[in-house]
Design an enzyme around this catalytic site. Sequence first.
Site, PDB file in Angstrom:
ATOM      1  N   HIS A  67     -28.928-162.777 -20.316  1.00  0.00           N
ATOM      2  CA  HIS A  67     -29.630-162.372 -21.534  1.00  0.00           C
ATOM      3  C   HIS A  67     -28.740-161.505 -22.411  1.00  0.00           C
ATOM      4  O   HIS A  67     -27.739-160.954 -21.954  1.00  0.00           O
ATOM      5  CB  HIS A  67     -30.945-161.637 -21.234  1.00  0.00           C
ATOM      6  CG  HIS A  67     -30.823-160.385 -20.420  1.00  0.00           C
ATOM      7  ND1 HIS A  67     -30.943-160.367 -19.059  1.00  0.00           N
ATOM      8  CD2 HIS A  67     -30.601-159.091 -20.793  1.00  0.00           C
ATOM      9  CE1 HIS A  67     -30.808-159.124 -18.608  1.00  0.00           C
ATOM     10  NE2 HIS A  67     -30.584-158.321 -19.648  1.00  0.00           N
ATOM     11  N   HIS A  92     -26.778-154.538 -24.852  1.00  0.00           N
ATOM     12  CA  HIS A  92     -25.912-155.002 -23.762  1.00  0.00           C
ATOM     13  C   HIS A  92     -26.007-156.507 -23.594  1.00  0.00           C
ATOM     14  O   HIS A  92     -26.909-157.145 -24.132  1.00  0.00           O
ATOM     15  CB  HIS A  92     -26.227-154.289 -22.440  1.00  0.00           C
ATOM     16  CG  HIS A  92     -27.591-154.556 -21.845  1.00  0.00           C
ATOM     17  ND1 HIS A  92     -28.672-153.750 -22.090  1.00  0.00           N
ATOM     18  CD2 HIS A  92     -28.036-155.527 -21.013  1.00  0.00           C
ATOM     19  CE1 HIS A  92     -29.723-154.213 -21.424  1.00  0.00           C
ATOM     20  NE2 HIS A  92     -29.369-155.306 -20.783  1.00  0.00           N
ATOM     21  N   GLU A 131     -24.192-155.655 -18.246  1.00  0.00           N
ATOM     22  CA  GLU A 131     -25.043-155.663 -17.058  1.00  0.00           C
ATOM     23  C   GLU A 131     -24.651-156.868 -16.225  1.00  0.00           C
ATOM     24  O   GLU A 131     -24.410-157.948 -16.781  1.00  0.00           O
ATOM     25  CB  GLU A 131     -26.516-155.781 -17.514  1.00  0.00           C
ATOM     26  CG  GLU A 131     -27.519-155.801 -16.368  1.00  0.00           C
ATOM     27  CD  GLU A 131     -28.972-155.911 -16.862  1.00  0.00           C
ATOM     28  OE1 GLU A 131     -29.189-156.293 -18.036  1.00  0.00           O
ATOM     29  OE2 GLU A 131     -29.879-155.611 -16.073  1.00  0.00           O
TER      30      GLU A 131
HETATM   31 CO    CO Z   1     -30.696-156.281 -19.418  1.00  0.00          CO
END
Ligand code: CO
Length: 134
Positions: free
Chosen positions: A7, A79, A130
């Site tokens: 994502h 992020h 991440e």
């Molecule tokens: Co995230």
Amino acid sequence: LIGRLNHVAIAVQDVRAAAALYRERLGAIVSEPVPLPEHGVTTVFVTLPNTKIELLEPLGDNSPIAAFLARHPEGGMHHLCYEVGDILAARDRLKASGARVLGDGEPRIGAHGKPVLFLHPKDMLGTLIEIEEA
Ligand code: CO
């Protein structure tokens, strides 16, 4: 090491308004808001054919996105999340390469119920990364 883009996360002041924008302006499939007190955010996931967008609103007094939103009051990209196979092996390899892992270095359970870690943006081309175990 790196797998799919899981994502892209966007920090916002109002996750319900952001979800409505994605649903109504872009015609996207949007989840209900999910509070994650352990992470200091409320999340909405937008499902796209090839990835997801994670909309993040601060939750609580010590939200990790509060400072970011203070610098970007209109919202902004916060992020990227990449999938990895074995998160502990990925962490150890990244640390050996000089990438700093945020927090105590131990994976936490993220929004999808999978272990996640964050890498310092100064070691990752100015981008908070991440990693999530696929
Ligand atoms: Co995230």
